[in-house]
Motif scaffolding. Structure first.
Motif, PDB file in Angstrom:
ATOM      1  N   SER A  71      61.429  85.291  16.744  1.00  0.00           N
ATOM      2  CA  SER A  71      61.837  86.314  17.704  1.00  0.00           C
ATOM      3  C   SER A  71      61.088  86.084  19.014  1.00  0.00           C
ATOM      4  CB  SER A  71      61.561  87.696  17.149  1.00  0.00           C
ATOM      5  OG  SER A  71      60.204  87.784  16.821  1.00  0.00           O
ATOM      6  N   ASP A  72      61.346  86.921  19.986  1.00  0.00           N
ATOM      7  CA  ASP A  72      60.799  86.727  21.330  1.00  0.00           C
ATOM      8  C   ASP A  72      59.280  86.586  21.299  1.00  0.00           C
ATOM      9  OD1 ASP A  72      60.141  86.695  23.956  1.00  0.00           O
ATOM     10  OD2 ASP A  72      61.505  88.323  24.512  1.00  0.00           O
ATOM     11  N   SER A  73      58.812  85.399  21.653  1.00  0.00           N
ATOM     12  CA  SER A  73      57.370  85.131  21.593  1.00  0.00           C
ATOM     13  C   SER A  73      56.732  85.204  22.968  1.00  0.00           C
ATOM     14  CB  SER A  73      57.148  83.742  20.996  1.00  0.00           C
ATOM     15  OG  SER A  73      57.771  82.791  21.826  1.00  0.00           O
ATOM     16  N   SER A  74      57.386  85.871  23.910  1.00  0.00           N
ATOM     17  CA  SER A  74      56.846  85.966  25.269  1.00  0.00           C
ATOM     18  C   SER A  74      55.433  86.530  25.240  1.00  0.00           C
ATOM     19  CB  SER A  74      57.686  86.920  26.122  1.00  0.00           C
ATOM     20  OG  SER A  74      59.029  86.567  26.131  1.00  0.00           O
TER      21      SER A  74
ATOM     22  N   SER B  55      66.410  83.029  31.559  1.00  0.00           N
ATOM     23  CA  SER B  55      65.897  83.428  30.248  1.00  0.00           C
ATOM     24  C   SER B  55      64.811  84.491  30.409  1.00  0.00           C
ATOM     25  CB  SER B  55      65.350  82.207  29.499  1.00  0.00           C
ATOM     26  OG  SER B  55      66.387  81.273  29.269  1.00  0.00           O
ATOM     27  N   GLN B  56      64.062  84.423  31.509  1.00  0.00           N
ATOM     28  CA  GLN B  56      63.056  85.455  31.793  1.00  0.00           C
ATOM     29  C   GLN B  56      63.719  86.804  32.049  1.00  0.00           C
ATOM     30  OE1 GLN B  56      60.129  84.199  30.730  1.00  0.00           O
ATOM     31  NE2 GLN B  56      59.031  84.938  32.535  1.00  0.00           N
ATOM     32  N   MET B  57      64.832  86.774  32.754  1.00  0.00           N
ATOM     33  CA  MET B  57      65.534  88.034  33.028  1.00  0.00           C
ATOM     34  C   MET B  57      65.926  88.701  31.709  1.00  0.00           C
ATOM     35  SD  MET B  57      65.418  88.183  36.328  1.00  0.00           S
ATOM     36  CE  MET B  57      66.496  89.527  36.835  1.00  0.00           C
ATOM     37  N   ASP B  58      66.378  87.870  30.761  1.00  0.00           N
ATOM     38  CA  ASP B  58      66.766  88.435  29.466  1.00  0.00           C
ATOM     39  C   ASP B  58      65.565  88.925  28.678  1.00  0.00           C
ATOM     40  OD1 ASP B  58      69.629  88.294  29.337  1.00  0.00           O
ATOM     41  OD2 ASP B  58      69.394  86.133  29.468  1.00  0.00           O
ATOM     42  N   ALA B  59      64.460  88.167  28.764  1.00  0.00           N
ATOM     43  CA  ALA B  59      63.252  88.605  28.060  1.00  0.00           C
ATOM     44  C   ALA B  59      62.803  89.966  28.601  1.00  0.00           C
ATOM     45  CB  ALA B  59      62.145  87.561  28.216  1.00  0.00           C
ATOM     46  N   ALA B  60      62.834  90.105  29.926  1.00  0.00           N
ATOM     47  CA  ALA B  60      62.443  91.381  30.530  1.00  0.00           C
ATOM     48  C   ALA B  60      63.399  92.489  30.106  1.00  0.00           C
ATOM     49  CB  ALA B  60      62.420  91.245  32.051  1.00  0.00           C
TER      50      ALA B  60
ATOM     51  N   ALA C 287      52.712  94.900  38.736  1.00  0.00           N
ATOM     52  CA  ALA C 287      53.974  95.055  38.017  1.00  0.00           C
ATOM     53  C   ALA C 287      53.701  95.865  36.759  1.00  0.00           C
ATOM     54  CB  ALA C 287      54.539  93.690  37.654  1.00  0.00           C
ATOM     55  N   ASP C 288      54.720  96.565  36.286  1.00  0.00           N
ATOM     56  CA  ASP C 288      54.563  97.327  35.041  1.00  0.00           C
ATOM     57  C   ASP C 288      54.657  96.410  33.828  1.00  0.00           C
ATOM     58  OD1 ASP C 288      54.436  99.718  36.474  1.00  0.00           O
ATOM     59  OD2 ASP C 288      56.620  99.884  36.526  1.00  0.00           O
ATOM     60  N   LEU C 289      55.413  95.344  33.994  1.00  0.00           N
ATOM     61  CA  LEU C 289      55.625  94.426  32.868  1.00  0.00           C
ATOM     62  C   LEU C 289      55.531  92.997  33.402  1.00  0.00           C
ATOM     63  CD1 LEU C 289      56.752  93.898  29.907  1.00  0.00           C
ATOM     64  CD2 LEU C 289      58.988  93.722  31.006  1.00  0.00           C
ATOM     65  N   VAL C 290      54.731  92.200  32.728  1.00  0.00           N
ATOM     66  CA  VAL C 290      54.649  90.784  33.104  1.00  0.00           C
ATOM     67  C   VAL C 290      55.015  89.951  31.882  1.00  0.00           C
ATOM     68  CG1 VAL C 290      53.176  88.927  33.948  1.00  0.00           C
ATOM     69  CG2 VAL C 290      52.846  91.261  34.795  1.00  0.00           C
ATOM     70  N   ILE C 291      55.999  89.081  32.068  1.00  0.00           N
ATOM     71  CA  ILE C 291      56.487  88.226  30.978  1.00  0.00           C
ATOM     72  C   ILE C 291      56.128  86.794  31.325  1.00  0.00           C
ATOM     73  CG2 ILE C 291      58.576  87.389  29.838  1.00  0.00           C
ATOM     74  CD1 ILE C 291      58.884  90.145  29.317  1.00  0.00           C
ATOM     75  N   GLU C 292      55.592  86.085  30.364  1.00  0.00           N
ATOM     76  CA  GLU C 292      55.110  84.724  30.639  1.00  0.00           C
ATOM     77  C   GLU C 292      55.601  83.788  29.547  1.00  0.00           C
ATOM     78  OE1 GLU C 292      50.936  84.742  31.273  1.00  0.00           O
ATOM     79  OE2 GLU C 292      50.830  82.613  31.753  1.00  0.00           O
ATOM     80  N   ASN C 293      56.222  82.694  29.938  1.00  0.00           N
ATOM     81  CA  ASN C 293      56.790  81.766  28.950  1.00  0.00           C
ATOM     82  C   ASN C 293      56.827  80.334  29.481  1.00  0.00           C
ATOM     83  OD1 ASN C 293      57.747  83.312  26.566  1.00  0.00           O
ATOM     84  ND2 ASN C 293      58.931  84.434  28.104  1.00  0.00           N
ATOM     85  N   ASP C 294      57.043  79.419  28.535  1.00  0.00           N
ATOM     86  CA  ASP C 294      57.278  78.008  28.867  1.00  0.00           C
ATOM     87  C   ASP C 294      58.689  77.625  28.438  1.00  0.00           C
ATOM     88  OD1 ASP C 294      54.651  76.837  29.801  1.00  0.00           O
ATOM     89  OD2 ASP C 294      54.044  77.888  27.970  1.00  0.00           O
ATOM     90  N   TYR C 295      59.348  76.862  29.277  1.00  0.00           N
ATOM     91  CA  TYR C 295      60.714  76.429  28.987  1.00  0.00           C
ATOM     92  C   TYR C 295      60.816  74.910  29.139  1.00  0.00           C
ATOM     93  CZ  TYR C 295      61.793  81.373  29.442  1.00  0.00           C
ATOM     94  OH  TYR C 295      61.811  82.727  29.275  1.00  0.00           O
TER      95      TYR C 295
END
Lengths: 755, 287
Positions: free
Chosen positions: A747-750, A369-374, A175-183
């Protein structure tokens, strides 16, 4: 002939009684000679019960019995809809705050309450599990004794079940961008206005039970099994519940009341307080770790999800909540590669169960929320990233399973235009949009019987529980159109296992589709009988008789159904009886046991204004659009959507059960557990339906009762982010949380990998 | 709910007799919106309820005499809010009263009861104190007056002595131009207990008074006479410093409704806002 009821907002059956207070709920019913039950619990979650001294309580005038687990059959019977893990009363130790240790039976409610306060319980607090981290820690105490669990490696852990879903090779995916978070999604309580309660009469070797239960036939089966009785000896009467939301699906204290009715040989009654209802059941909380891969253009490459859902001390139906919601953990999108690991964890907390949305709001909170972060990282609009990834009708969301069953983009476009997407915003205002899908029921069985009486009026028998969703009205509308009966000449009988035929459940927004189809089938049965009678009367072949819009056509001659019935049955009168069935059986090796009968798809959008000094959020616009197939009663659909949307605002803005260090509910009661009031509602709340008649229910309908709660939280949070620049990944977004995030510049801490 | 004895005296004298007979086990019942909930939850213990709604001397009214409004112990909050002259004279108090509970609760709950309940978060108490309200306490030996901020001595603690109960509260009509405002912060908009509440007044010579609720065991009062708070043209930093100085006397705590630092921060935010509102009211000639 009557005007078509389908698609019109026919007045609600029972609505007048409900709003004038004349509807009788279980608590309004009185049985001769009944006794009052009060549960006794301790002010601790997990504790060893050292001693229970009931002497003072027994000595009080008017007390008939004080019962502990020692007074029950040994070993103490256990029950549950999936696992037989819940004892009738706590045995040896309590497993959660509020678990009853004893029950007082008295001549009046007041005496029962005083006596309950006189039961002296010595206890010793024990180490306990209240969090996901603690439940996963192998050094933590076990919530359930391994011998109660089914054999397997998990029996000596706090993991009730663990499933992995997925497709494609995650390791080989780029992937060009990988976003990783905890919810985090909190524990919330159903807060039905009617508290839980039941009454039991022990008679002729069996029981009559009054309970506002969603599944009367399941309660009947569980009680028959517990007491080794034939089904005919357990009659369940289920008066319409005053709200249930999943919390009244399964037995809780009915088995205890059966024992008490037998011991005292008197009718017994237990009506919980609001606080006791809080302690009886809740929504499963969740912590979700998610890695999402996207192409530079914003197309999804993969989802890698680890979901940990925290159940309570007894499983109830919550294992199913975890598997069903996580199975669709990638939402309504084309996801090329996916891996979803979902765990259901036991803890020393309130047993969790079904709750409107059945796990999907938890999963959608993380996913959307991941969709928005991306979108933020890629500089794409939140609307565009959804539209470009949304599965078109017929495309897979889970490869090999039922494909997208609606024109979902229509709902998204409708929501976007209704919320004014892209229009200029005032300072500190923001918009957000999100989507969600929930699997409808996968399997099910509903029977209906319809009696067409001699004068043309009709009685419908259906085992559905009408708990506010308006099932009676929908069923009557179907029959009105199919048999040409004026709506006011139709009765709908529900909620009594000695009267209505079997229905598996009232859950998963199924009743319009499942019972609706059974009723349609029963109408077809009657229509065939009418055609046969008409053919005989007119000396013509069956194929020359048609029924159109409830009228009988013999060649070109039109008569009404009652005219045919009356002419045929003659002087002895009589009636026609139609039977109908909707059955959807198991599919071997399917992870859910069956494919979704339909998807509930929803798009929710918000405009909010944030007071950046206090953290208070004003909802300027709240829009919900559902893919309903066909709205059989548009006003009832709107009411369901509004109810679900506002309930969603609750867990989004204010609701959470707070535990103290001993696992006690710190905000037990309406004073400190906040749900939205009329003053907290959006300044504008609009709901819309997309109707393409593409559902499996009557006239192309789909279920609708949960859609508007699925993605409330991520749409709202996205709007708050646009308004303030801060990103919050813990629900609810209380004023203090929003204020703190703004103060801390959160702010976005992804965690982001950009290739 | 545990059983209790119910008494409904017809006169003040009978009421005092009952209070001395039953001592601390007796509780006064007027609106009952706090008392009955407490009895149900067993957080209040009472073996006798003395219902004062039958006392002949009490008129459930808003009386006006000698430059004072007098609100009797049985007067419900809705009735006070309906009084046009009262509304015009004490707008900030009316705003506070209209946040108490819900319409249904305010139709039963009394203003005197809100004071006697002695909750640190009582919404009416900050504006009552700002308007200089006095509590009229009755006993066998006569009546005495206690300023509202001295009457409430701590959570659930009042200055009542054995055998006494509150007959009324009275509010002087301001005899000089005064601007008063009220604000509260809650977790939701409808029917909630205050996380913080506060009221302030500003007069024509630039004296500013503040009352802060829910941020200490009892009401915190502050006064600022330098004129910096009355001068809307003064540097914002100076004005904030003056407000911070007043707020420094509060001792907010962390509890289930809010943390200590949130409460402190909100006191400053809301102080700025109500100060501006009070100044606007002073300018417009509204009390």
């Amino acid at each position: 002939m009557t005007a078509s009821q389908i698609g019109s907002s026919t007045r609600r059956f029972g609505g007048y009684e409900r709003v004038t207070g004349s509807q009788e709920f279980v608590a309004d019913l009185r049985l001769d000679g009944m006794l009052f039950v009060k549960l006794v619990s301790i002010d601790c979650a997990r504790a060893r019960i050292v001693s229970v001294d009931t002497s003072a309580a027994r000595g009080l005038a008017g007390v008939v019995a004080v019962v502990t687990s020692d007074d029950l059959p040994q070993p103490v019977p256990r029950f549950g809809p999936v696992y037989k893990d819940r004892p009738i009363l706590a045995v040896g130790e309590t497993k959660y705050h509020g678990e009853p240790v004893a029950a007082v039976v008295a001549e009046s409610k007041e005496v029962a309450e005083v006596a309950a306060s006189l039961v002296a319980i010595q206890f010793e607090e024990l180490p306990a599990v209240f969090t996901v981290a603690s439940a996963l820690n192998p050094l933590s105490p076990l919530v359930q004794e391994p011998e109660l669990r089914s054999a397997g490696t998990l029996a000596s852990t706090n993991v009730l079940s663990e499933q992995v879903f997925g497709w494609g090779d995650l390791g080989a995916t780029e992937a060009d961008l990988v976003i990783e978070n905890d919810y985090c999604f909190p524990m919330v309580t159903h807060f039905a206005i009617e508290p839980h309660g039941c009454m039991v009469v022990s008679s002729s070797g069996g029981f009559e039970v009054w309970s506002p239960v969603q599944h009367p036939y399941l309660l009947q089966a569980i009680l028959a099994d517990l007491f080794d009785l034939p089904l005919t000896r357990v009659r369940v009467v289920a008066p319409d519940p005053g709200g249930a939301f999943g919390g009244k699906q399964n037995p809780k204290f009915e088995p205890l009341l059966c024992f008490l009715a037998r011991m005292t040989n008197r009718p017994v009654r237990l009506i919980l307080t609001l606080e006791e209802s809080f302690q009886a059941t809740r929504r499963t909380s969740a912590e979700i770790h998610i890695r999402s891969g996207f192409s530079r253009d914003g197309l999804l490459c993969f989802q890698d999800i680890e979901s940990n859902f925290l159940l309570g001390a007894y499983a109830d139906i919550a294992g199913r909540v975890v598997s069903k919601s996580n199975y669709l953990g990638c939402g309504p999108y084309r996801t090329p590669v996916a891996k979803i690991r979902a765990r259901a964890l036991l803890s020393h907390t309130t047993p969790s169960c079904a709750f409107r949305g059945f796990g999907t709001p938890q999963v959608a909170w993380a996913l959307e929320s991941q969709m928005d972060a991306a979108a933020r990282h890629l500089g794409i609009d939140g609307l565009q990233i959804r539209l470009m990834n949304l599965a078109a009708k017929g495309e897979d969301v889970v490869p090999g399973d039922v494909p997208a069953d609606g024109e979902w983009a229509q709902s998204v476009q409708k929501a976007a235009s209704a919320v004014g997407w892209g229009e200029p915003l005032e300072p500190n205002h923001g918009r957000g949009i999100a989507v969600g899908i929930k699997s409808g029921a996968t399997t099910g069985l509903s029977y209906s019987t319809i009696r067409l009486l001699f004068d043309g009026s009709v009685t419908i028998y259906a085992g559905t529980s009408d708990m506010g969703q308006g099932a009676r009205t929908i069923f009557a509308q179907i029959v009105s159109d199919e048999l040409g009966v004026p709506i006011e000449q139709i009765d709908v009988v529900m909620g009594d296992t000695s009267v209505v035929p079997f229905d598996l459940q009232t859950s998963a927004s199924r009743s319009t589709v499942f019972m609706g189809n059974a009723i349609l089938d029963a109408c077809r049965d009657i229509q065939l009988q009418v055609r046969e009678l008409a053919a005989e009367l007119h000396g013509t072949a069956l194929e020359n008789v048609r029924i159109v819009a409830g009228g009988v056509f013999i060649s070109e001659v039109k008569v009404s159904i009652p005219e045919v019935v009356q002419a045929s049955l003659g002087r002895l009168r009589g009636e026609l009886i139609g039977n109908g069935t909707m059955r959807r059986t198991d599919i071997a090796n399917h992870p859910l046991g069956g494919r979704p009968a339909f998807f509930e798809f929803n798009c929710t959008a918000f405009e909010v204004g944030v007071d950046v000094e206090t953290g208070e959020v004003s909802v300027i616009k709240h829009v919900s659009v559902g893919d309903t197939g066909k709205s059989l009663n548009p006003l009832q659909v709107e009411m369901q959507d509004e109810g679900a949307a506002i309930m969603g605002l609750g867990h989004t803005m204010m609701e959470h059960v707070i535990l103290d260090e001993s696992g006690r509910i710190a905000n037990l009661g309406a004073l400190d557990y906040r749900i939205p009031t009329s003053k907290d509602l959006p300044l504008s709340l609009s709901t819309y339906s997309i109707e393409n008649a593409d559902g499996p229910g009557p006239y192309g309908s789909k279920g609708v009762s949960e859609g508007a709660i699925l993605c409330t939280a991520p749409a709202f949070a996205s709007a708050v982010t646009e308004a303030t620049g801060v990103v919050i990944r813990n629900l609810p977004l209380t004023p203090e949380r929003v204020w703190r995030a703004i103060r801390d510049g959160a702010s976005d801490s992804s965690t982001v990998e950009q290739v | 709910m545990k059983p209790f004895l119910y008494q409904r005296p017809g006169s003040l004298a009978q009421t005092f007799d009952l209070l001395s007979e039953y001592g601390s086990s007796a509780r006064i019942l007027a609106g009952g919106t706090d008392l009955i909930v407490g009895l149900r939850q067993q957080s209040v213990d009472a073996s006798v309820l003395v219902d004062i709604k039958g006392i002949g001397e009490f008129l459930p009214e808003v009386a006006f005499a000698d430059g004072h409004f007098v609100i009797g112990a049985t007067t419900d909050i809705s009735r006070v809010c309906e009084n046009e002259k009262f509304r015009a004279t004490f707008p900030a108090l009316v705003e506070a009263m209209e946040t108490v509970g819900s319409v249904q609760i305010r139709n039963r709950a009394t203003l005197v009861g809100n004071v006697c309940n002695a909750s640190p978060a009582a919404d009416t108490v900050p504006p009552l104190a700002i308007y200089g309200a006095m509590v009229n306490v009755g006993g066998r030996d006569g009546t005495r007056q206690v300023p509202v901020q001295e009457f409430i001595r701590g959570p659930r603690q009042t200055a009542l002595r054995p055998g006494e109960f509150v007959l009324s509260v009275q509010l002087p009509v301001p005899n000089a131009p005064l601007g008063v405002a009220f604000a509260r912060l809650t977790r939701r908009r409808g029917v909630d207990l205050a996380t913080v509440n506060l009221s302030c007044s500003i007069d024509s010579v630039g004296t500013v008074r503040f009352a802060f609720g829910a941020v200490g065991p009892r009401l915190v009062l502050g006064i600022e006479r330098s004129g910096v708070l009355a001068d809307s043209g003064a540097p914002a930093g100076d004005r904030d410093a003056a407000l911070a100085n007043l707020i420094a006397a509060t001792s907010p705590r962390t509890d289930i409704r809010g943390t200590q630092d949130y409460r402190s921060a909100m006191l400053l935010v809301l102080s700025r806002r109500i100060l501006a509102e009070a100044a606007g009211r002073l300018d417009s000639g509204q009390p």
